[in-house]
Structure formats: structure tokens, C-alpha cells
Design an enzyme around this catalytic site. Structure first.
Site, short mmCIF file in Angstrom:
data_model
loop_
_atom_site.label_atom_id
_atom_site.label_comp_id
_atom_site.label_asym_id
_atom_site.label_seq_id
_atom_site.Cartn_x
_atom_site.Cartn_y
_atom_site.Cartn_z
N GLY A 1 40.96 -67.59 -10.94
CA GLY A 1 39.87 -68.56 -11.07
C GLY A 1 39.45 -69.08 -9.70
N TRP B 1 37.51 -66.41 -8.00
CA TRP B 1 36.17 -66.29 -8.59
C TRP B 1 35.17 -67.13 -7.79
CZ3 TRP B 1 32.82 -69.99 -10.48
CH2 TRP B 1 31.72 -69.53 -11.21
N HIS B 2 35.64 -68.29 -7.27
CA HIS B 2 34.72 -69.19 -6.57
C HIS B 2 34.27 -68.64 -5.23
CE1 HIS B 2 36.14 -72.06 -9.57
NE2 HIS B 2 35.04 -72.73 -9.32
N GLY B 3 35.09 -67.82 -4.61
CA GLY B 3 34.65 -67.31 -3.32
C GLY B 3 35.68 -66.40 -2.70
N PHE C 1 28.49 -69.08 -5.24
CA PHE C 1 29.54 -68.39 -6.01
C PHE C 1 28.90 -67.33 -6.90
CE2 PHE C 1 31.40 -72.83 -5.67
CZ PHE C 1 31.85 -72.58 -4.40
#
Lengths: 473, 313
Positions: free
Chosen positions: A321, A324-326, A473
Site C-alpha cells: 500500500g 502504491w503511493h509512489g 500517485f
């Protein structure tokens, strides 16, 4: 085309006007064209990626229910969907990061690394629409959803412009039927849509952008030069910047969709009133956390299989997770720390199992909320920092003395001016237990509230308008 | 879905909000001069010019920003110039805060060049770097509200290369005081609530990311346009480099421009040795005593410059 721009609102007025004049099929076609124009306004070239993702998942959806396909073939088809979507993410979002990390690792090991430095432009919103479209094929594969026969309806589900670039990540089960079925906005849709748009704009333009000025000042300094109060100010300002930014975007997305009779999910539920890390993730970016729960955590085994596996699954979910953001180690650490908080909370809650139904006193609740907020703020340091080293420097600065500097004397009053009234309002909404409580009050009171929002929007925008953080993102 | 038939239409709520905005707009229109002395000054600017051009003798408009506002005593300069030139002088001072050629270009078009009578000379006071063009976006609201005439909007859009968002902001600002005066209102509110807000806010803004950067930032296009306009209307210009706590050299492009255009440049910044560093209340602005000293000491130099400028017309 940003939500906080005149350009967007003119675009939306034209879309809404056309929408009211058209029948259901015409509405859907027009919305698809509008969504592609909206997305193309960033970079037309990346429309091809959405169209590719759409075409593949539409075809996979049909194949998954074809009587000609046995279980092995169905598995192959759903794997194709996952590979294509995650492949797009891997190439456009993570390839440069992995190559750079591999080069750094080889160099550390004393090996000559002549790997090319890749500069791939990140297509806006790619993390959101790939997850959204994957939920379609995964739900069909699980037998929880029937595929649609209309490619254009499906294309609209993937690209619906209010939530295309920063969510909420809508499930096909929820959004697709609203697209397929005729709809007309009700009075409640209009009432709640207007509320969402006004409050969302307020949170973005007034709260997030003004907090960005303080956070940017703090994070532009050498962490070693910051005092404890200054570092804390920077972290608190960023905490409210990112909340205002993302909550604001989600609300505007909800509001614009509601004015067209489409209900998007609530993406935030007062996350800074959470009493523990698990509660926080039930309230923050709900569409992502539930997606990760349903398509990653539970398939990994969830809490089945004993404590050890549960902690492993929690950590895996949170690390991915974070990623996923960066594509940066800071996001990996951010996810890891959150995974750690969740694991510790789970362990403590397990030991205090007998008392879990007890109702907390106000004082205990306040302490829990305060502590959870501080823990979340520590993780935001990793989220905002350019590097893990910078985040570490900030953590060191938190304990480096507390003199009243010029930055402290301007920053904390500004933080209080913008954030305190908002928190008091959200506390009122929290106590009412209804995110749309304001739409239920007397119209005169609501008009006064809206007038205050409009005047704040007019008078207190930040000196510099900024993009939405989650676009990256 | 909740039952919606029992509740009144949201239209009434919207109408009440619009009524509230109309009341706010009306109240701010009335209270506008109370918001800041700078607004009052800008509202009076065309009257000041009118009084000068209808005056007797040598009619002088001294323009600039707060350097002029804090550094020149208008009445004293008028008297000192009379003594230095031996003729009657009518003088007016236009000195809106934080302005430069970007604003003056539009302001003087509106209040000076577009009226029938013209002054005999325009004196422009400036400090280090003040004559360069600046970023439009940071000045957009004030330009739209105070400086750019409605009839000049088209020129504003094209000459300064405004994008769609900036054009929309400018139109809205020039149409509504509630919107147009927002930076004054917010500064007033925050300065009331937060001690030392005005000084400390600069600390934060210094770290703010740069706004979009029009191609003309750092150029002298507005100064050139202003000089063109003055030449077209036959108003001689004297550029006066004001003193600062640390003496400075006038930028070479400004010196070159004055030579090329035959515009008088009176560089009084190294002259007043009598103005020691203690005559300033910050690094640029003279204090009350410095103001009196400077006004009387600059008059002979200015009189010479004015005389040369008029002769060269």
C-alpha cells in the site's frame, strides 16, 4: 484541468448543461467524451493507456463468463488482466525506481553498474484507474459481478472524470450499475452535491493550500537547523495539508458526480478522530484501504492462519500500500511503519480482548485520539520527506529544543486560524454520526455556513495555488 | 435514498447565499476606503493629478511607491523646488505601495495620459531593482482592481501574456470588491488576530514556490511602454534613483534606457551622505527625520533634472 480552476468549472457547467438535455444513452456517450477530454487535457498520449486497460478488461470480463472457458482458462484470463494493469503500473511508475535502486545496490556492493537512468513520465491517475478496472475483472472471476455487454458503458466506468485521476477507487459492483441504469438527480443529490463541492473546495483551497505554505517552509529547511517546535509545526501543517488536499478532492469528485445523479463512495470519515491505527485506516482513503483488504489482505489469508501469518499479511499489505503511493523508499518506510503500528495495536487489542466492548470515557477517548494522531503524524514525515535521511533528520529535530522562533510565532497561529474551526465543525459532524449532517440543518443555518465557506474561499486562498498531491500517485 | 419531498428546494439556500454575497459586496464597497490607507490614496490618485494639471506654474507629478511615500514630503518638496527654480510649482505625489513600472504603466494611462490636460513633468522615483518587470500573478489582483482600466483589459491580457486562469481572475477582481480586495481583507483580518503577522508572513512567502513565470519577468517592457506613452503625449520624464541604506548602482539597462530615450536620470542615491544609516526605519525606507532632510537636499538636483528634461522636450 484542476478542480480548483476556473477552466474546470466552465468545463463542468457545459457538461452538466448537456447532461440535463440528453437521454440516458446520450448522457453516457457525452460523459465518456467529456472524461477523455478531461484526461487528455493533461497529456493526450496517455489516453492510449486508459483505452488499452479498458479494452483488455472488457474482453477479459466477457471471457470470464464464457461457457467455452474452463477454470484453468478463466484463471489465465484474469491473470492477463492483472498482468496488463500491473504491467502498466510497473513500467510507468516503478521501472525507473527499480533500475535506480538496483544500480545503487550494485554500486554499494562494489560492482560497476552501467544501468540506464530512466525518466519516464508518470501518467496522471494511473494508480487509481488500474486498480478500479482490475476490481471489475477480479469480481467477475469471483462470481460477484456480471460483465457488461456495452463497451462504452464500461469505458465510462473506467474513465468517469470526477474520480478518474485521484479516486475514490470505485468498485464495478457499485459504480457500473449506476452507469448502466437510467438516472436523474434527486433533490437530495443536488443538496448533498452542492455541500460536497463547497466543503471540498474549502478544504483544498483554504486548508490544504495554506497549510502547504507552512509545510513547504519547514521541509525546505535543513532538518538540522529546525527547532523541535518548528519541526512539529511542519509535520502538523503537512498532516492537515494532505488531509485537506485529498479529502477536498474526494468531496469535489463526489459532489460533481452527485449533481449528475451518481453516488461515489465516502473516501474519508474524520480520520484524525481515529482512536487507534486500525480505526485510522477505516477512516482514511477508505476506497484504497478496502480495495487492499478485499484484493490483497484477504486473498493472502487475512487473519486466518494464526497470529504470525496475520502479522505477515498486515505488513505485506501495508508495505505494498505504501509503494502504491509512489516509487520511493520513503513510501515503503511509510507503509512499513503503518504496518508496524497496526501489528502492535492488534497485539495490544488481543491482550485486552475482554475489555474491548467497554465504552471509553471522554478523557480516555481524547488520549487515544491524541496518541493516534501523533503516531500518524510521525508516518507523514516519511510520506512528505524527499528521502529517508531527511525524514530521520526531522525526527531528530523534534527533540532539539523549543524556542519561540519567528516561524513558530507565525506558523502556529496560522495553523490554529485555519484548522481549529474546521476540526470543531468536523467534531460536530462526527457526533451527529452523519457525514451529510449539514444538509439536514435548517436552510438558513446551511446558507450561513455556505456563505462562510464562500467568503473563506474568496478571501483566504493561499498565495500560491497548488496541484492536488494525490495526482502524482 | 432519503426522502426528499419534505424539504424545501436547495434553490432557496443558494438564493440566501447570493443575497449574503450581495450584502457583503455592498458593505465592502462602502467600507473599501477603511481597509487601507493605500486604497484611499489610490482612490484619490486621479484627483491628485487633476489638481496638479489645473495648478499654476511648473506642474510636477512625482510617482513611485513607498520609497517615495516615506522619502518625500510633497508640500516641502513643492516649496523647495520653488526656491530652487525661482518659479511657482504645483506638485502632487502618487505613491501606491509595492508598485513598479508594471502598475505605473497602467495607472498613469488611466489617471494621467487619458485626461485632457497633462503635467509639465513626471518624476519617477525608484529603488534598486524596482524598474524591472515582475511576475504578473503575484500582482494580479491589485493590478485588476486599482490600476488597469476596463478599457485596457485587452492590452493587459495580451501585453502581459495572461493565461486563462489569470484573465478570469482579473475580470472577476475588476468586477467585485469582495473578490478583488481579498488580499487586503485577509491581511487585515490576520494582522488583527496574529501579532506581527505582516512582517512574519514574508518569512513564509519567501519559501513559497515561484508562480508561473511569464516571459517578460526581469525585462523592462513596462518601463519602456510607460516612457513611450509619456513621449507620445509630450510629458518629459525624470527618473530619480532614491537612496537606500546601502548605496547601490543603478542597473545598467536602466541607465542605457534613459540614454537611449533621452530621459533624465537623477541618481541621488549616493548624494545624501548626510543621510546616515540611522535615517532609515528599515533597509530602504527613510524615517521622518530622513524624509525632511532628503526632501530639502534633493530639490536642487531634481530642479536641474526637471529643467533639462523640459528643455529637451
Amino acid at each position: 484541468m484542476l478542480f480548483n480552476s476556473f477552466e474546470f468549472w466552465i468545463f463542468f457547467a457545459v457538461v452538466l448543461g448537456s447532461y440535463r438535455l440528453l437521454g440516458h444513452r446520450g448522457q453516457n456517450r457525452m460523459l465518456l467524451v467529456a472524461s477523455y477530454i478531461f484526461y487528455g487535457s493533461w497529456d493526450w498520449r496517455f489516453l492510449s493507456l486508459i483505452i488499452l486497460s479498458t479494452a483488455v478488461d472488457f474482453r477479459v470480463g466477457k471471457a470470464l463468463v464464457s461457457p467455452d472457458n474452463d477454470e484453468a482458462r478463466r484463471k489465465a484470463w484474469v491473470t492477463l488482466s492483472v498482468v496488463v494493469n500491473l504491467g502498466l503500473l510497473a513500467v510507468f511508475k516503478y521501472l525507473g525506481f527499480f533500475v535506480d535502486s538496483a544500480a545503487a545496490m550494485l554500486t554499494t556492493l562494489g560492482l560497476q553498474a552501467n544501468l540506464p537512468s530512466l525518466h519516464i513520465i508518470l501518467p496522471v491517475g494511473i494508480s487509481f484507474y488500474t486498480f478500479q478496472t482490475m476490481s471489475y475483472t477480479l469480481d467477475i472471476y469471483r462470481g460477484e459481478l456480471k460483465p457488461t455487454d456495452d463497451l462504452l458503458d464500461f469505458a465510462l466506468y473506467v474513465s468517469f472524470f470526477p474520480q478518474l485521476v485521484a479516486g475514490p477507487i470505485e468498485r464495478a459492483k457499485r459504480l457500473l450499475p449506476q452507469i448502466v441504469e437510467p438516472r436523474s438527480p434527486t433533490a437530495d443529490d443536488v443538496r448533498e452535491g452542492i455541500y460536497c463541492i463547497l466543503y471540498g473546495m474549502f478544504k483544498k483551497v483554504v486548508i490544504a493550500d495554506n497549510m502547504a505554505v507552512i509545510a513547504n517552509h519547514a521541509f525546505s529547511q535543513d532538518p538540522g537547523s529546525l527547532t523541535g517546535l518548528e519541526a512539529l509545526l511542519g509535520v502538523y501543517a503537512f498532516a492537515f495539508q494532505i488531509y485537506g488536499d485529498f479529502h477536498g478532492y474526494s468531496l469535489i469528485a463526489q459532489g460533481t458526480a452527485r449533481l449528475m445523479g451518481i453516488r461515489l463512495m465516502d473516501n474519508f470519515n474524520h480520520p484524525y478522530f481515529a482512536k487507534n491505527p486500525q480505526d485510522f485506516w477505516r477512516r482514511w482513503h477508505i476506497s484504497l484501504s478496502t480495495w487492499l483488504r478485499d484484493y490483497l489482505y484477504i486473498p493472502l489469508g487475512g487473519s486466518r492462519g494464526g497470529a504470525r501469518k496475520t502479522y505477515r499479511n498486515l505488513m505485506t499489505t501495508m508495505v505494498l500500500g505504501g509503494l502504491w503511493h509512489g516509487a520511493n523508499w520513503t513510501f515503503v518506510v511509510w507503509g512499513t511503519v503503518h504496518g508496524g503500528w497496526l501489528g502492535i495495536h492488534r497485539w495490544i487489542a488481543g491482550r485486552a480482548n475482554g475489555a474491548k466492548d467497554a465504552v471509553d470515557s471522554v478523557a480516555v477517548s481524547l488520549v487515544k485520539v491524541f496518541v493516534t494522531f501523533q503516531l500518524v503524524c510521525v508516518t507523514w514525515l516519511f510520506f512528505r520527506a524527499e528521502s529517508v535521511t531527511q525524514a530521520g533528520g526531522f525526527i531528530g529535530s523534534l527533540f532539539s529544543g523549543f524556542p519561540l522562533t519567528e516561524f513558530v510565532l507565525i506558523g502556529y497561529p496560522l495553523l490554529a486560524f485555519f484548522v481549529l474551526p474546521t476540526l470543531i465543525y468536523e467534531l460536530w459532524v462526527e457526533r451527529r454520526g452523519d457525514l451529510f449532517a449539514m444538509t439536514k440543518v435548517h436552510p438558513v443555518a446551511r446558507a450561513a455556513f455556505y456563505l462562510a465557506l464562500v467568503l473563506f474561499l474568496t478571501w483566504f486562498p493561499a498565495p500560491m495555488r497548488s496541484e492536488f498531491i494525490y495526482f502524482q500517485f | 435514498m432519503a426522502n426528499s419531498t419534505a424539504r424545501p428546494s436547495e434553490l432557496w439556500v443558494i438564493l440566501m447565499v447570493l443575497a449574503g454575497l450581495a450584502v457583503t459586496e455592498g458593505a465592502l464597497t462602502v467600507l473599501r476606503p477603511q481597509l487601507s490607507g493605500d486604497i484611499r490614496h489610490l482612490d484619490e490618485a486621479d484627483d491628485i493629478v487633476r489638481e496638479v494639471v489645473q495648478g499654476e506654474g511648473l506642474r510636477v507629478v512625482v510617482g513611485g511607491n513607498s520609497l517615495i511615500g516615506e522619502g518625500i514630503d510633497g508640500a516641502l518638496l513643492e516649496q523647495s523646488l520653488e526656491e530652487a527654480t525661482g518659479e511657482e510649482v504645483t506638485l502632487g505625489v502618487i505613491r501606491p505601495d509595492g508598485t513598479g513600472p508594471l502598475e505605473w504603466d497602467y495607472l498613469y494611462r488611466r489617471i494621467m495620459f487619458n485626461v485632457e490636460e497633462l503635467p509639465d513633468v513626471l518624476v519617477l522615483g525608484f529603488g534598486p531593482g524596482h524598474m524591472r518587470d515582475r511576475r504578473i500573478r503575484t500582482q494580479l489582483l491589485r493590478l485588476a482592481v486599482h490600476h488597469v482600466d476596463r478599457s485596457d483589459l485587452r492590452r493587459f491580457f495580451t501585453f502581459d501574456g495572461l493565461d486563462f486562469e489569470e484573465r478570469a481572475t482579473a475580470v472577476l477582481a475588476s468586477s467585485s470588491v469582495t473578490f478583488g480586495l481579498r488580499d487586503r481583507i485577509s491581511a487585515r483580518v490576520l494582522a488583527t488576530l496574529i501579532p506581527g503577522y505582516r512582517q512574519r508572513a514574508l518569512l513564509l512567502l519567501s519559501a513559497a514556490p515561484s508562480p508561473s513565470n511569464p516571459q517578460n519577468v526581469g525585462s523592462y517592457r513596462h518601463l519602456e511602454a510607460l516612457l513611450d506613452e509619456a513621449a507620445q503625449y509630450g510629458v518629459p520624464v525624470v527618473m530619480m534613483a532614491m537612496p537606500a541604506q546601502t548605496p547601490y548602482d543603478v542597473e545598467a539597462p536602466v541607465v542605457a534606457l534613459s540614454g537611449r530615450r533621452g530621459v533624465e536620470l537623477v541618481d541621488v542615491n549616493p548624494i545624501p551622505a548626510l543621510l546616515g544609516p540611522s535615517r532609515y526605519f528599515d533597509d530602504q525606507h527613510l524615517d521622518a527625520e530622513g524624509r525632511q532632510l532628503f526632501t530639502t537636499s534633493v530639490a536642487p538636483f531634481l530642479a536641474e533634472g526637471i529643467s533639462r528634461a523640459i528643455e529637451g522636450r
